[in-house]
Structure formats: C-alpha cells, structure tokens
Design a protein around this motif. Sequence first.
Motif, PDB file in Angstrom:
ATOM      1  N   ALA A   1      18.872  34.679  -2.661  1.00  0.00           N
ATOM      2  CA  ALA A   1      17.863  35.177  -1.809  1.00  0.00           C
ATOM      3  C   ALA A   1      18.062  35.574  -0.500  1.00  0.00           C
ATOM      4  O   ALA A   1      17.584  36.583   0.026  1.00  0.00           O
ATOM      5  N   VAL A   2      18.824  34.843   0.329  1.00  0.00           N
ATOM      6  CA  VAL A   2      19.376  35.004   1.489  1.00  0.00           C
ATOM      7  C   VAL A   2      20.147  36.324   1.726  1.00  0.00           C
ATOM      8  O   VAL A   2      19.966  37.037   2.499  1.00  0.00           O
ATOM      9  N   VAL A   3      21.075  36.342   0.811  1.00  0.00           N
ATOM     10  CA  VAL A   3      21.942  37.521   0.674  1.00  0.00           C
ATOM     11  C   VAL A   3      21.095  38.826   0.368  1.00  0.00           C
ATOM     12  O   VAL A   3      21.349  39.819   1.035  1.00  0.00           O
ATOM     13  N   LYS A   4      20.041  38.559  -0.446  1.00  0.00           N
ATOM     14  CA  LYS A   4      19.224  39.856  -0.505  1.00  0.00           C
ATOM     15  C   LYS A   4      18.320  40.421   0.459  1.00  0.00           C
ATOM     16  O   LYS A   4      18.124  41.663   0.514  1.00  0.00           O
ATOM     17  N   LEU A   5      17.894  39.539   1.264  1.00  0.00           N
ATOM     18  CA  LEU A   5      17.206  39.804   2.479  1.00  0.00           C
ATOM     19  C   LEU A   5      17.868  40.229   3.517  1.00  0.00           C
ATOM     20  O   LEU A   5      17.438  41.272   3.965  1.00  0.00           O
ATOM     21  N   ALA A   6      19.271  39.963   3.593  1.00  0.00           N
ATOM     22  CA  ALA A   6      19.979  40.587   4.538  1.00  0.00           C
ATOM     23  C   ALA A   6      20.284  41.895   4.223  1.00  0.00           C
ATOM     24  O   ALA A   6      20.573  42.811   4.935  1.00  0.00           O
ATOM     25  N   ALA A   7      20.701  41.945   2.849  1.00  0.00           N
ATOM     26  CA  ALA A   7      20.793  43.666   2.314  1.00  0.00           C
ATOM     27  C   ALA A   7      19.901  44.528   2.590  1.00  0.00           C
ATOM     28  O   ALA A   7      20.227  45.624   2.763  1.00  0.00           O
ATOM     29  N   ASN A   8      18.680  43.827   2.864  1.00  0.00           N
ATOM     30  CA  ASN A   8      17.681  44.806   3.017  1.00  0.00           C
ATOM     31  C   ASN A   8      17.446  45.110   4.610  1.00  0.00           C
ATOM     32  O   ASN A   8      16.392  45.389   5.248  1.00  0.00           O
ATOM     33  N   LYS A   9      18.564  44.700   5.542  1.00  0.00           N
ATOM     34  CA  LYS A   9      18.683  44.906   6.736  1.00  0.00           C
ATOM     35  C   LYS A   9      17.928  44.044   7.616  1.00  0.00           C
ATOM     36  O   LYS A   9      17.216  44.315   8.920  1.00  0.00           O
ATOM     37  N   THR A  10      17.434  42.905   6.878  1.00  0.00           N
ATOM     38  CA  THR A  10      16.521  42.100   7.674  1.00  0.00           C
ATOM     39  C   THR A  10      17.399  41.288   8.808  1.00  0.00           C
ATOM     40  O   THR A  10      18.362  40.599   8.362  1.00  0.00           O
ATOM     41  N   PRO A  11      17.094  41.453  10.038  1.00  0.00           N
ATOM     42  CA  PRO A  11      18.157  40.590  11.075  1.00  0.00           C
ATOM     43  C   PRO A  11      17.827  38.944  10.825  1.00  0.00           C
ATOM     44  O   PRO A  11      17.407  38.515  11.943  1.00  0.00           O
ATOM     45  N   ILE A  12      18.532  38.225  10.123  1.00  0.00           N
ATOM     46  CA  ILE A  12      18.302  36.760  10.116  1.00  0.00           C
ATOM     47  C   ILE A  12      19.845  36.385   9.832  1.00  0.00           C
ATOM     48  O   ILE A  12      20.834  37.205   9.652  1.00  0.00           O
ATOM     49  N   LYS A  13      19.978  35.115  10.303  1.00  0.00           N
ATOM     50  CA  LYS A  13      21.213  34.249  10.080  1.00  0.00           C
ATOM     51  C   LYS A  13      20.858  33.005   9.262  1.00  0.00           C
ATOM     52  O   LYS A  13      19.880  32.456   9.540  1.00  0.00           O
ATOM     53  N   ALA A  14      21.785  32.680   8.346  1.00  0.00           N
ATOM     54  CA  ALA A  14      22.139  31.379   7.845  1.00  0.00           C
ATOM     55  C   ALA A  14      22.668  30.763   8.767  1.00  0.00           C
ATOM     56  O   ALA A  14      23.644  30.829   9.239  1.00  0.00           O
ATOM     57  N   VAL A  15      22.140  29.223   9.164  1.00  0.00           N
ATOM     58  CA  VAL A  15      22.559  28.393  10.125  1.00  0.00           C
ATOM     59  C   VAL A  15      22.895  27.254   9.578  1.00  0.00           C
ATOM     60  O   VAL A  15      23.785  26.477  10.300  1.00  0.00           O
ATOM     61  N   ILE A  16      22.508  26.757   8.562  1.00  0.00           N
ATOM     62  CA  ILE A  16      22.963  25.469   7.921  1.00  0.00           C
ATOM     63  C   ILE A  16      22.592  25.357   6.337  1.00  0.00           C
ATOM     64  O   ILE A  16      21.517  25.962   6.112  1.00  0.00           O
ATOM     65  N   SER A  17      23.425  24.875   5.830  1.00  0.00           N
ATOM     66  CA  SER A  17      23.068  24.456   4.183  1.00  0.00           C
ATOM     67  C   SER A  17      22.056  23.229   4.116  1.00  0.00           C
ATOM     68  O   SER A  17      22.262  22.095   4.998  1.00  0.00           O
ATOM     69  N   TYR A  18      21.261  23.389   3.412  1.00  0.00           N
ATOM     70  CA  TYR A  18      20.182  22.159   3.295  1.00  0.00           C
ATOM     71  C   TYR A  18      19.888  21.594   1.923  1.00  0.00           C
ATOM     72  O   TYR A  18      19.257  20.236   1.584  1.00  0.00           O
ATOM     73  N   TYR A  19      20.267  22.012   0.900  1.00  0.00           N
ATOM     74  CA  TYR A  19      20.250  21.737  -0.570  1.00  0.00           C
ATOM     75  C   TYR A  19      21.344  22.079  -1.415  1.00  0.00           C
ATOM     76  O   TYR A  19      22.046  23.158  -1.059  1.00  0.00           O
ATOM     77  N   GLY A  20      21.855  21.465  -2.619  1.00  0.00           N
ATOM     78  CA  GLY A  20      22.899  21.983  -3.220  1.00  0.00           C
ATOM     79  C   GLY A  20      22.772  21.147  -4.536  1.00  0.00           C
ATOM     80  O   GLY A  20      21.830  20.651  -4.923  1.00  0.00           O
ATOM     81  N   SER A  21      23.838  21.075  -5.184  1.00  0.00           N
ATOM     82  CA  SER A  21      23.962  20.521  -6.509  1.00  0.00           C
ATOM     83  C   SER A  21      25.254  19.418  -6.470  1.00  0.00           C
ATOM     84  O   SER A  21      26.259  19.680  -6.182  1.00  0.00           O
TER      85      SER A  21
END
Length: 354
Positions: free
Chosen positions: A95-115
């Motif tokens: 979802a973060v990738v797709k948001l960035a693909a829409n030219k939304t100026p955001i940065k991922a700054v830290i992982s917070y969950y996983g498996s």
Amino acid sequence: MTTTASTRRQFLTLIGLSAVAVSCTTATGASGKGQTRTLRYQGWAGQVTLPELAEDLGYLEDVKLEWVGNTISGPQDIQSAATGQTDFGGAFNGAVVKLAANKTPIKAVISYYGSDKHAYNGYYVLADSPIRSARDLIGKKIGMNTLGAHAEAMLDIFLQRGGLSRAQIDKVEPLVVPPVNTEQALRQKQIEVAVLGGILRDKALATGGIRPLFTDFDLLGAFSAGTFVMTDRFLKQNPDTARTFVTAVGRAIEWSRTTPHEEVIARMTDIVKKRGRSEDTAPLQYWRSYGVAETAGRITGKELRLWIDWLAERGDIRKGQVTLGDLYTNEFNTAGAGGTAPASPSSSAPTSGS
C-alpha cells in the motif's frame, strides 16, 4: 457484502491519492525554526501500537502523541497521514508503494509490524470445512480487515501459487469484516475463510474448532510487512521531532523483544487501562510479537522491493514508476545505527492505572 472481478482487478486503488490532493493540505509542522512536538495519530482498538508503547516507556521524551481516533485499515491510515489529517500512519508495504506511485510525497521511515513464528496472519476455516487448497476457494468468501492491503496481497500470492488463472482468482471473494467480528462471522458461516492475526487469532485458536488453510509466514517466511510513513514536508519542517519519534519506535521494538513476555503484556494492559477507551484488555494475554524482522525496525529496501516488483508484474504500477531509493529513509532512526540494540529504559515496570 460482495465484490466483483472489476473490483478485484483494481487491487489497491482505494489508496490512490493524487499529488494535487496532497499538495492542497497544510503541513503539521510549525513554520520557521519551530517544530511541532505533538504528533496526531490513529490507534487500533484493544491494541497497543509501538508509538503508544514508546511514549509509555518515556522514549518520546518531550514529544506527545495526540490520539484522534481508531482505524481498522492501513491504507486509510496512510491516507490520513498523506493528507495532513494525522502526522504519521502505517500500512502494508504494498500500500505504501502504491501511494508513492501516485506521486504522493511520503517516505517510509521505520518498519512496525511483520511476520515471524509468533506474529503472523492466518487464513482460517472451520475444522470440518472441505476447503483444503487454493482451488477450493473459488466462489468462497474470505473475511479480512480491509481490501487492497496485506491480507489481500497474501491471498493473491496463495492463489497464484495454487495455479489459479486470473479469471479463477477473480471468482474468489475477499470481503471487509471488522477484525473484532471476523471470528464470529466464520463460526456463523457468513464467510468461509477468516483472516486472523495477533491476539484475535490466538484467542480464536484457544476457543478451538478452526484450522489454518495457510499463513503469510508459510508463504514468505519471516519478513517486515509494514512501515510508518511521514510526508516529505513534515520531515523537512520537523526533522528533530521525526528523529525523536522514529528512534523511540525503534527502541520500543527492541524493548518488546528483550523484555520478558509477561512484563510486556502487563505494560500493554496498563496502557490500555490508563487511556480509558472502554476496551477489553483480556485478549492482550495472547500477544506474542510485533514481528519486525530487522533490528530497531531499520528498512533494508528488500521489504519494499518485493512489492514494487509484484505490483509491476500485476500491472498495478508501471515498471520504473517507483524508485526504491526515494521511497524510504533510515536517516531518522538512530536506534538502529550500526545494528546495535538500543538500551532498555531505567525502569520497565508498568505504572499503575485505573
């Protein structure tokens, strides 16, 4: 609650924000030299997020969290951050990738969950269900917290690996069901498969009568699955606040790993009681792990590259539409610098609360 093949093919488009929409919002950070020391955010009912844990441990120092409500959807949460309604949000990395693909100026700054072996999402059926394989899911309903995010992505991978064609995959019906109602919907046979994770999963397993069809840990092994994001504007105007926040979350990740399990649960229970939102604390006893793979949540890039390639292969984004180096930063995470575990707080005992 129904879905269509058309909706299925538009996977993740619910988070498609335009750059214009984002540019029209106002920045949270104060102008000039002043930096905001209050971070607005959304929580999750009955759960303790890493920022909430970090604040209770004292890691946020003079930075304060301002709860503005709860969410059940990662895509909705990062939308709120992108449009300035909150100051950070977290979601599945696709979802973060797709948001960035829409030219939304955001940065991922830290992982917070996983498996990992303790923290994973499972796809559960009733114990006597005839469903045993991916092909058995054709025409069946799968209940999950939101569409276009982690749960649907894992389902797609399972169906693809099961040899289903795109036309067959389109006949599988993912449905939105609030997490607190998903187990009940499965037991009442309103859905055939329930996506359950964390304390809700373990509580359902303790009750019995269900079995896993597959888990995301089965599919991909241990991996960090989601990141917190902030807007480029916020990071530029509030670098010190961002550094305090990200580092605090990284320290909280390591605290949760190294502190005895019972003590972590006691702390979380105390946090939920103190905030006074009329939440049931009993399910917290089932908490096991946040599942973050890397030390202090540092982002390696591989956890995002996986979804850049996958989305491009599906045709959801164009190849080259997202540049990995522009998508994330570890600049603000001093907790994970050098790969060393952060120190624990001077006092880790939970404070009393009503």
